[in-house]
Design a protein around this motif. Structure first.
Motif, PDB file in Angstrom:
ATOM      1  N   THR B  82       0.836  -1.199   0.000  1.00  0.00           N
ATOM      2  CA  THR B  82       0.000   0.000   0.000  1.00  0.00           C
ATOM      3  C   THR B  82       0.870   1.247   0.000  1.00  0.00           C
ATOM      4  N   ILE B  83       0.291   2.320  -0.479  1.00  0.00           N
ATOM      5  CA  ILE B  83       0.990   3.616  -0.480  1.00  0.00           C
ATOM      6  C   ILE B  83       0.204   4.560   0.430  1.00  0.00           C
ATOM      7  N   ASP B  84       0.895   5.106   1.410  1.00  0.00           N
ATOM      8  CA  ASP B  84       0.233   5.983   2.381  1.00  0.00           C
ATOM      9  C   ASP B  84       0.394   7.460   2.043  1.00  0.00           C
ATOM     10  N   LYS B 115       1.554  17.211 -16.367  1.00  0.00           N
ATOM     11  CA  LYS B 115       0.965  15.974 -16.888  1.00  0.00           C
ATOM     12  C   LYS B 115       1.501  14.744 -16.157  1.00  0.00           C
ATOM     13  N   ALA B 116       2.798  14.738 -15.873  1.00  0.00           N
ATOM     14  CA  ALA B 116       3.371  13.590 -15.164  1.00  0.00           C
ATOM     15  C   ALA B 116       2.836  13.516 -13.731  1.00  0.00           C
ATOM     16  N   THR B 117       2.668  14.683 -13.122  1.00  0.00           N
ATOM     17  CA  THR B 117       2.130  14.697 -11.751  1.00  0.00           C
ATOM     18  C   THR B 117       0.701  14.177 -11.727  1.00  0.00           C
ATOM     19  N   ILE B 118      -0.085  14.595 -12.693  1.00  0.00           N
ATOM     20  CA  ILE B 118      -1.475  14.118 -12.756  1.00  0.00           C
ATOM     21  C   ILE B 118      -1.509  12.606 -12.956  1.00  0.00           C
ATOM     22  N   HIS B 119      -0.651  12.103 -13.842  1.00  0.00           N
ATOM     23  CA  HIS B 119      -0.683  10.664 -14.118  1.00  0.00           C
ATOM     24  C   HIS B 119      -0.270   9.836 -12.904  1.00  0.00           C
ATOM     25  N   ILE B 120       0.833  10.202 -12.269  1.00  0.00           N
ATOM     26  CA  ILE B 120       1.288   9.375 -11.143  1.00  0.00           C
ATOM     27  C   ILE B 120       0.311   9.490  -9.971  1.00  0.00           C
ATOM     28  N   THR B 121      -0.295  10.665  -9.841  1.00  0.00           N
ATOM     29  CA  THR B 121      -1.287  10.819  -8.767  1.00  0.00           C
ATOM     30  C   THR B 121      -2.478   9.905  -9.010  1.00  0.00           C
ATOM     31  N   LYS B 122      -2.898   9.821 -10.256  1.00  0.00           N
ATOM     32  CA  LYS B 122      -4.010   8.912 -10.580  1.00  0.00           C
ATOM     33  C   LYS B 122      -3.675   7.481 -10.190  1.00  0.00           C
ATOM     34  N   ARG B 123      -2.462   7.050 -10.540  1.00  0.00           N
ATOM     35  CA  ARG B 123      -2.077   5.669 -10.220  1.00  0.00           C
ATOM     36  C   ARG B 123      -2.065   5.446  -8.707  1.00  0.00           C
ATOM     37  N   VAL B 124      -1.543   6.416  -7.974  1.00  0.00           N
ATOM     38  CA  VAL B 124      -1.437   6.262  -6.519  1.00  0.00           C
ATOM     39  C   VAL B 124      -2.810   6.380  -5.855  1.00  0.00           C
ATOM     40  N   VAL B 125      -3.645   7.269  -6.359  1.00  0.00           N
ATOM     41  CA  VAL B 125      -4.994   7.441  -5.791  1.00  0.00           C
ATOM     42  C   VAL B 125      -5.774   6.134  -5.884  1.00  0.00           C
ATOM     43  N   ARG B 126      -5.606   5.403  -6.970  1.00  0.00           N
ATOM     44  CA  ARG B 126      -6.309   4.124  -7.098  1.00  0.00           C
ATOM     45  C   ARG B 126      -5.896   3.179  -5.976  1.00  0.00           C
ATOM     46  N   GLY B 133      -7.348   5.217   2.305  1.00  0.00           N
ATOM     47  CA  GLY B 133      -6.826   6.448   2.900  1.00  0.00           C
ATOM     48  C   GLY B 133      -5.445   6.804   2.407  1.00  0.00           C
ATOM     49  N   GLY B 134      -5.005   7.992   2.791  1.00  0.00           N
ATOM     50  CA  GLY B 134      -3.662   8.419   2.409  1.00  0.00           C
ATOM     51  C   GLY B 134      -3.555   9.935   2.385  1.00  0.00           C
ATOM     52  N   SER B 135      -2.376  10.395   2.023  1.00  0.00           N
ATOM     53  CA  SER B 135      -2.125  11.835   1.949  1.00  0.00           C
ATOM     54  C   SER B 135      -1.291  12.143   0.718  1.00  0.00           C
ATOM     55  N   ILE B 136      -1.630  13.245   0.089  1.00  0.00           N
ATOM     56  CA  ILE B 136      -0.891  13.678  -1.101  1.00  0.00           C
ATOM     57  C   ILE B 136      -0.446  15.117  -0.875  1.00  0.00           C
ATOM     58  N   VAL B 137       0.811  15.377  -1.177  1.00  0.00           N
ATOM     59  CA  VAL B 137       1.318  16.755  -1.105  1.00  0.00           C
ATOM     60  C   VAL B 137       1.946  17.104  -2.452  1.00  0.00           C
ATOM     61  N   LEU B 172     -11.744  13.499  -2.975  1.00  0.00           N
ATOM     62  CA  LEU B 172     -11.288  12.375  -2.158  1.00  0.00           C
ATOM     63  C   LEU B 172     -11.474  12.554  -0.653  1.00  0.00           C
ATOM     64  N   GLY B 173     -11.977  13.711  -0.264  1.00  0.00           N
ATOM     65  CA  GLY B 173     -12.101  13.983   1.178  1.00  0.00           C
ATOM     66  C   GLY B 173     -12.904  12.941   1.924  1.00  0.00           C
ATOM     67  N   SER B 174     -13.955  12.437   1.292  1.00  0.00           N
ATOM     68  CA  SER B 174     -14.820  11.464   1.976  1.00  0.00           C
ATOM     69  C   SER B 174     -14.158  10.108   2.120  1.00  0.00           C
ATOM     70  N   ARG B 175     -13.018   9.921   1.470  1.00  0.00           N
ATOM     71  CA  ARG B 175     -12.325   8.622   1.545  1.00  0.00           C
ATOM     72  C   ARG B 175     -11.053   8.697   2.381  1.00  0.00           C
ATOM     73  N   LYS B 176     -11.007   9.667   3.266  1.00  0.00           N
ATOM     74  CA  LYS B 176      -9.877   9.816   4.186  1.00  0.00           C
ATOM     75  C   LYS B 176      -8.554  10.028   3.451  1.00  0.00           C
ATOM     76  N   ILE B 177      -8.636  10.712   2.339  1.00  0.00           N
ATOM     77  CA  ILE B 177      -7.425  11.058   1.594  1.00  0.00           C
ATOM     78  C   ILE B 177      -7.308  12.578   1.596  1.00  0.00           C
ATOM     79  N   THR B 178      -6.212  13.086   2.148  1.00  0.00           N
ATOM     80  CA  THR B 178      -5.997  14.532   2.144  1.00  0.00           C
ATOM     81  C   THR B 178      -5.090  14.917   0.978  1.00  0.00           C
ATOM     82  N   VAL B 179      -5.318  16.117   0.460  1.00  0.00           N
ATOM     83  CA  VAL B 179      -4.505  16.617  -0.653  1.00  0.00           C
ATOM     84  C   VAL B 179      -4.183  18.086  -0.372  1.00  0.00           C
TER      85      VAL B 179
END
Lengths: 85, 246
Positions: B82-84, B115-126, B133-137, B172-179
């Motif tokens: 998992t990725i936190d 574009k690269a940030t959007i793509h990798i974020t999509k992969r990690v968000v899945r 849950g998780g956190s993204i900065v 993503l707020g309702s899924r305990k993921i902060t950004v």
């Protein structure tokens, strides 16, 4: 019921439980959206991600929009998805 | 020290600010995966340090290439499940006034920073959606807020990242993921965007804190944002710049 069917049904039941919809009965004929399981877009994304974890691929990411549970099962049964892990 | 190790991805962690962020999470006892286009002496040092055995993973990858980016995330999931936390640090700056700016430079900056940030974020968000849950900065910049002559395309990508942060936080707020975004001020790293000494001295004079930033100034802000206890803090741009823009 084969392994793919069992896994797909279990995944959906667990997702519904997580979304506070644990009273909903899931069958192969269940419609995923609308009056069926009523998955919203975010829940559909969660289902897509969990199916990918389980099978290595998923019908939503493949560009398909299955409308029933049976259509999800058929995606794997048709050999388009990877074998169940 | 964290109570249990989290799995952290820091893009572009081989040098400069990214290396400072990697070091911060290694110091807090977490598992850290990073990537950049090439290995650096700093990366080799981490790889050979027994203190980080099984806690550090580095893969040479250009995340502007979607296949390489996807493979990198998959390698992290294969290793740790998992990725936190995802820290989108990888970025590139090209300076020059827009009227003379090459299309190639525009593409390079937009392809990596946005574009690269959007793509990798999509992969990690899945992955985060799957495990709940998780956190993204997103590492943004004060030039995305204030503008800076000669950094039009770079500042456009950073402003766009801040918009990405806000919308994704709502999704993503309702899924305990902060950004959240960290809008960094000017640091003493090689990413000071081609500013010369005179420009940097002027920045120091105008900065209330009276100095340029260190990578650790930014890393501490990131640690704050990804602390589970701060999960009511999402969708924000935290400016960390020594007070320059206040």
């Amino acid at each position: 019921m084969n392994d793919v069917q069992t896994t797909v049904l279990t995944v959906i039941e667990q997702l519904l439980e997580r979304s506070d919809k644990s009273g909903v009965v899931v069958t192969l004929d269940s419609v995923i959206h609308g009056d069926g399981l009523s998955l919203d877009s975010l829940e559909t994304a969660e289902l897509s991600a969990i199916l990918e974890d389980e099978f290595g691929s998923d019908p939503f990411a493949a560009g398909l929009m299955p409308e029933t549970v049976a259509e999800i099962v058929a995606f794997y049964g048709a050999g388009e998805g990877a074998a169940a892990s | 020290m964290s109570s249990s190790p989290r799995t952290i991805i820091v893009t572009g962690g081989s040098r400069g600010l990214g290396a400072g962020i990697v070091q911060s999470f290694l110091d807090s006892g977490d598992r850290v995966a990073s990537c950049s286009r090439s290995t650096t002496p700093q990366v080799k040092e981490w790889e050979s340090d027994p203190a980080y055995a099984d806690r550090f993973l580095f893969i040479e990858a250009d995340i502007a290439d979607r296949d390489q980016s996807t493979a990198f995330v998959q390698a992290v999931v294969d290793k740790w499940g998992t990725i936190d936390v995802l820290v989108n640090n990888a970025g590139v700056a090209r300076d020059g006034i827009l009227a003379l700016f090459s299309d190639e430079d525009s593409d390079t900056v937009i392809d990596l920073n946005l574009k690269a940030t959007i793509h990798i974020t999509k992969r990690v968000v899945r992955n985060m959606l799957s495990h709940g849950g998780g956190s993204i900065v997103n590492i943004s910049s004060i030039v995305g807020l204030t503008g800076y002559r000669g950094l039009t395309v770079y500042s456009a990508t950073k402003a766009a990242l801040d918009g990405f942060t806000r919308s994704l936080a709502r999704e993503l707020g309702s899924r305990k993921i902060t950004v959240n975004s960290v809008a960094s001020g000017y640091l003493k790293t090689e990413m000071s965007h081609g500013l010369d000494d005179a420009q940097l001295n002027q920045i120091v004079r105008r900065t209330p804190a009276g100095r340029l930033g260190e990578p650790d100034d930014i890393a501490r802000a990131i640690q704050f944002l990804v602390d589970e206890r701060n999960n009511w803090l999402t969708g924000q741009v935290l400016v960390v710049d020594g007070g320059l823009t206040c």
